[in-house]
Design a protein around this motif. Structure first.
Motif, mmCIF file in Angstrom:
data_model
loop_
_atom_site.group_PDB
_atom_site.id
_atom_site.type_symbol
_atom_site.label_atom_id
_atom_site.label_comp_id
_atom_site.label_asym_id
_atom_site.label_seq_id
_atom_site.Cartn_x
_atom_site.Cartn_y
_atom_site.Cartn_z
ATOM 1 N N ILE A 125 0.807 -1.209 0.000
ATOM 2 C CA ILE A 125 0.000 0.000 0.000
ATOM 3 C C ILE A 125 0.847 1.269 0.000
ATOM 4 O O ILE A 125 0.485 2.269 -0.604
ATOM 5 N N GLU A 126 2.026 1.209 0.639
ATOM 6 C CA GLU A 126 2.872 2.406 0.651
ATOM 7 C C GLU A 126 3.393 2.714 -0.751
ATOM 8 O O GLU A 126 3.541 3.878 -1.132
ATOM 9 N N SER A 127 3.648 1.671 -1.553
ATOM 10 C CA SER A 127 4.090 1.872 -2.935
ATOM 11 C C SER A 127 2.942 2.365 -3.810
ATOM 12 O O SER A 127 3.144 3.199 -4.702
ATOM 13 N N TRP A 128 1.751 1.866 -3.569
ATOM 14 C CA TRP A 128 0.587 2.313 -4.343
ATOM 15 C C TRP A 128 0.363 3.811 -4.151
ATOM 16 O O TRP A 128 0.174 4.547 -5.129
ATOM 17 N N PHE A 129 0.404 4.253 -2.903
ATOM 18 C CA PHE A 129 0.152 5.671 -2.629
ATOM 19 C C PHE A 129 1.321 6.536 -3.088
ATOM 20 O O PHE A 129 1.116 7.666 -3.547
ATOM 21 N N ALA A 130 2.534 6.008 -2.965
ATOM 22 C CA ALA A 130 3.687 6.769 -3.453
ATOM 23 C C ALA A 130 3.556 7.001 -4.958
ATOM 24 O O ALA A 130 3.866 8.097 -5.453
ATOM 25 N N ALA A 131 3.106 5.981 -5.698
ATOM 26 C CA ALA A 131 2.946 6.128 -7.147
ATOM 27 C C ALA A 131 1.954 7.241 -7.480
ATOM 28 O O ALA A 131 2.174 8.027 -8.405
ATOM 29 N N LEU A 132 0.859 7.325 -6.726
ATOM 30 C CA LEU A 132 -0.102 8.407 -6.953
ATOM 31 C C LEU A 132 0.534 9.764 -6.646
ATOM 32 O O LEU A 132 0.314 10.741 -7.361
ATOM 33 N N ALA A 133 1.323 9.800 -5.574
ATOM 34 C CA ALA A 133 1.976 11.061 -5.217
ATOM 35 C C ALA A 133 3.047 11.445 -6.230
ATOM 36 O O ALA A 133 3.395 12.617 -6.353
ATOM 37 N N TYR A 134 3.583 10.471 -6.963
ATOM 38 C CA TYR A 134 4.567 10.753 -8.006
ATOM 39 C C TYR A 134 3.909 11.152 -9.322
ATOM 40 O O TYR A 134 4.609 11.492 -10.277
ATOM 41 N N GLY A 135 2.580 11.072 -9.399
ATOM 42 C CA GLY A 135 1.896 11.529 -10.593
ATOM 43 C C GLY A 135 1.098 10.501 -11.347
ATOM 44 O O GLY A 135 0.502 10.821 -12.377
ATOM 45 N N ALA A 136 1.058 9.252 -10.868
ATOM 46 C CA ALA A 136 0.223 8.247 -11.532
ATOM 47 C C ALA A 136 -1.244 8.597 -11.335
ATOM 48 O O ALA A 136 -1.644 9.030 -10.251
ATOM 49 N N SER A 137 -2.042 8.441 -12.365
ATOM 50 C CA SER A 137 -3.471 8.727 -12.240
ATOM 51 C C SER A 137 -4.217 7.557 -11.619
ATOM 52 O O SER A 137 -5.295 7.729 -11.051
ATOM 53 N N ALA A 138 -3.653 6.353 -11.734
ATOM 54 C CA ALA A 138 -4.292 5.172 -11.173
ATOM 55 C C ALA A 138 -3.250 4.079 -11.008
ATOM 56 O O ALA A 138 -2.208 4.084 -11.670
ATOM 57 N N VAL A 139 -3.539 3.153 -10.110
ATOM 58 C CA VAL A 139 -2.683 1.985 -9.882
ATOM 59 C C VAL A 139 -3.559 0.743 -9.966
ATOM 60 O O VAL A 139 -4.634 0.687 -9.344
ATOM 61 N N ARG A 140 -3.107 -0.220 -10.738
ATOM 62 C CA ARG A 140 -3.818 -1.484 -10.850
ATOM 63 C C ARG A 140 -2.873 -2.627 -10.494
ATOM 64 O O ARG A 140 -1.690 -2.606 -10.843
ATOM 65 N N ILE A 141 -3.391 -3.626 -9.787
ATOM 66 C CA ILE A 141 -2.604 -4.783 -9.364
ATOM 67 C C ILE A 141 -3.151 -6.011 -10.074
ATOM 68 O O ILE A 141 -4.345 -6.319 -9.976
ATOM 69 N N ALA A 142 -2.293 -6.686 -10.821
ATOM 70 C CA ALA A 142 -2.712 -7.882 -11.567
ATOM 71 C C ALA A 142 -2.546 -9.115 -10.684
ATOM 72 O O ALA A 142 -1.469 -9.364 -10.147
ATOM 73 N N LEU A 143 -3.620 -9.882 -10.543
ATOM 74 C CA LEU A 143 -3.580 -11.143 -9.806
ATOM 75 C C LEU A 143 -4.157 -12.234 -10.695
ATOM 76 O O LEU A 143 -5.310 -12.151 -11.124
ATOM 77 N N GLY A 144 -3.350 -13.246 -10.973
ATOM 78 C CA GLY A 144 -3.823 -14.343 -11.797
ATOM 79 C C GLY A 144 -4.763 -15.258 -11.043
ATOM 80 O O GLY A 144 -4.844 -15.227 -9.813
#
Length: 274
Positions: A125-144
């Motif tokens: 979760i800390e990486s997900w939120f960091a990505a948004l703070a770095y400018g990502a508009s969305a984060v998606r996690i792929a789970l097979g």
């Protein structure tokens, strides 16, 4: 992996504490021995879900370490913007998902940026939120479909906490979610793009990074000032002390496995570090 026993909240003075890493490890490589967590290197397959599950950062990747992964996310998004890209969407996928995710990427717009990791749950979760703070508009996690049930439960539990934090930061809940290849991925994510654009990678332990990313998003998006009701069992929150009943026996200090509760110097008193 690196294991810091001093930061581990598994147990203190025989009082059971956190067991998140034990619950999520799909290979039973983690075992409690004499009140401490130990990693069996012969059973460990390097999935990384234990590092995401650990709320204190006691378990962490040795290679790549958390700062290396965080720096990579920052550079990826920064270089994408500098090249003229807009509204980047991060897609986190493990090696087990590589084949079908690569096939899906051929059908998606160019603003989908894949981040390949050992296991999808190894970035938490800390990486997900960091990505948004770095400018990502969305984060998606792929789970097979063949993802271990314990790993899927971990990701879903972290997503439940993420929804609460996103709402509190003034962002829509669909900023962070599981990757669904059957959904219309070309539709705009709610309220995109994110407004926070940090000019350098976040540093510190995982909780410090999460809180710093949340603060940046909260300030940029004029988030709520109301207390957030996180899901039961989430490793964030406060301690309510009934002062009239407290005798300052320091029993809570003695058994607190993470030293969040501690004495005030050499005088009677109790402090709490969230």
């Amino acid at each position: 992996f690196r294991l810091d026993p001093e930061a581990c909240a598994f147990t203190a003075r025989g009082v059971p504490g956190c067991s998140r890493c034990l619950d999520v490890c799909p290979t039973d490589a983690l075992k409690p021995i004499n009140g401490r967590i130990q990693i069996d290197p012969h059973l460990c397959q390097g999935f990384g879900s234990c590092a995401s599950a650990c709320p204190t950062g006691a378990i962490a990747y040795h290679q790549p370490d958390a700062n290396t992964s965080g720096d990579y996310l920052f550079r990826l998004l920064k270089h994408y913007r500098e090249a003229g890209g807009e509204v980047p969407r991060l897609l986190i996928a493990g090696e087990n998902e590589r084949e079908w995710v690569e096939a899906e990427l051929t059908r998606l717009p160019a603003n989908w940026l894949p981040v390949w990791v050992e296991e999808s749950a190894s970035l938490g979760i800390e990486s997900w939120f960091a990505a948004l703070a770095y400018g990502a508009s969305a984060v998606r996690i792929a789970l097979g479909e063949d993802a271990p049930a314990s790993v899927r439960a971990l990701v879903e539990r972290e997503l439940a906490s993420a929804v609460v934090l996103l709402t509190g930061a003034g962002l829509a809940a669909d900023r962070i979610a599981l990757f669904n290849p059957d959904a219309k991925q070309d539709k705009p994510i709610s309220c995109e793009p994110a407004l926070a654009l940090l000019d350098k990678p976040l540093k510190g332990d995982k909780r410090e990074k999460l809180f710093a990313a949340f603060d940046a998003l909260w300030q940029a998006n004029e988030g709520s000032r109301e207390p957030l009701a996180v899901p039961h069992g989430a490793p964030y929150g406060s301690v309510e002390l009934k002062e009239a009943d407290c005798t300052l026996c320091m029993g809570c200090v003695a058994v607190c496995p993470s030293r969040a509760l501690h004495a005030v110097g050499h005088t009677p008193g109790l402090n709490f570090i969230e």
